[in-house]
Design an enzyme around this catalytic site. Structure first.
Site, PDB file in Angstrom:
ATOM      1  N   GLU A  60       1.504   5.475  -0.978  1.00  0.00           N
ATOM      2  CA  GLU A  60       1.211   4.210  -1.648  1.00  0.00           C
ATOM      3  C   GLU A  60      -0.242   4.122  -2.106  1.00  0.00           C
ATOM      4  OE1 GLU A  60       3.202   4.497   0.895  1.00  0.00           O
ATOM      5  OE2 GLU A  60       5.058   3.573   0.192  1.00  0.00           O
ATOM      6  N   HIS A 129       9.755  -4.173   8.224  1.00  0.00           N
ATOM      7  CA  HIS A 129      10.233  -4.211   6.845  1.00  0.00           C
ATOM      8  C   HIS A 129      10.669  -5.604   6.415  1.00  0.00           C
ATOM      9  CE1 HIS A 129      10.596  -0.057   8.118  1.00  0.00           C
ATOM     10  NE2 HIS A 129      10.645   0.317   6.862  1.00  0.00           N
TER      11      HIS A 129
END
Length: 326
Positions: A60, A129
């Site tokens: 990322e 998450h």
């Protein structure tokens, strides 16, 4: 108006913007060959090829940094983070570079990029998450932070985001992808900082964003059966925030309930409640109520996840308290 799912509103808008502007490119993990974890980018690799739909490594920090460079050089990258929880790995690039390049360069260089992906809980993805991270990004000047609640919002705000000259944090609640709604035809954009009065009412103002708007509307329907007319405001964006629409409503209803999915401490509801007190204290007939998620890491077990999230009865009870009926 045609009816689309939230997912299809996002996907078709990406297609329309890529057809309109050849500088729009997509980056992210599994967005090409795999077609996206939530299928937002289905078939786009076949349609536009690997120079415009770029599968990235699991890095990322790297691919968000690359997108910032691409934006500075004239492209309009749209980055998909598989979940906003993974964006924490790219926080330095987002918060220290994307948000500040325009300031650092004295306005000579802009970063016209969008970072989008699923935010929030409700689909049993457990603690790492399922977080709602909007406040992390709304805290930083230089970023635009939007949270569409409906398919129409998704289309109008994404179109506006791709055409923006600033970096945009585009938060899609994962539980909304399959929801349906009418979407206006034509080249319609929704300006940032323009809230929607989703339901008119006279007795109390309920302020919400993203998935919480649907809950607020359902609660308003239930309250109407008791003779309580709640006005529901869909904020659409947190930065910029359409405070005027909120205050205009509160000055008429004299009561407010703010709803968010995220944890209560230091959340968006706290900020909005503080702004109401600062600007409309003399108009209030009751303390501002907050409805929030439980202050715990999100459980995986379905029954515990349900308990940790806000629900319609929580909003109904909060409204009753503002009317001293609880």
């Amino acid at each position: 108006m045609p009816e689309l799912t939230y997912r299809d509103a996002l996907r078709t808008t990406l297609i329309e913007e890529m057809d309109r502007d050849p500088t729009v490119v997509l980056l992210g993990e599994d967005i090409g060959v795999y077609q996206g974890t939530f299928r937002i980018t289905a078939d786009l690799l076949q349609r536009y090829g690997p120079r415009r739909v770029i599968d990235t490594p699991i890095s990322e920090l790297g691919f968000v940094g690359a997108a910032i460079g691409m934006a500075m050089l004239g492209l309009r990258p749209v980055v998909e983070v598989m979940t906003w929880n993974f964006s924490i790995l790219a926080a330095d690039q987002i918060l220290n570079n994307a948000a500040k390049v325009r300031y650092f360069s004295g306005g000579q260089v802009s970063v016209p990029m969008v970072i989008r992906g699923p935010n929030g809980a409700g689909v049993q993805l457990s603690a790492q998450h399922s977080q709602s991270l909007e406040v992390l990004y709304a805290h930083f000047p230089g970023l635009r932070v939007v949270a569409p609640a409906t398919p129409a919002d998704a289309r109008g705000l994404l179109r506006q985001a791709i055409r923006s000259h600033d970096p945009v944090i585009f938060l899609e609640n994962a539980a909304l992808y399959g929801t349906k709604g009418e979407v206006p035809d034509g080249d319609v954009t929704i300006p940032f900082g323009q809230a929607e009065v989703a339901r008119r009412g006279r007795d109390v103002t309920v302020v919400a964003y993203s998935r919480m708007v649907a809950l607020a509307l359902a609660a308003a329907e239930q309250l109407a059966q008791e003779g309580i007319e709640a006005e529901v405001i869909n904020l659409r964006s947190l930065r910029p925030l359409d405070l005027e629409t909120v205050l205009r409503s509160v000055r008429r209803t004299h009561r407010a309930v703010v709803v968010q999915e995220q944890w209560r401490p230091f959340g968006a509801a706290a900020e909005i409640a503080a702004l109401i007190y600062e600007h409309a204290f003399d108009d209030l007939d009751a303390p501002v109520e907050r409805v929030t998620g439980a202050d715990v890491p999100m459980p995986y077990a379905r029954n515990l996840e349900v308990l940790a999230l806000p629900h319609e009865p929580d909003i109904v009870q909060a409204v009753r308290r503002t009317l001293y009926r609880g």
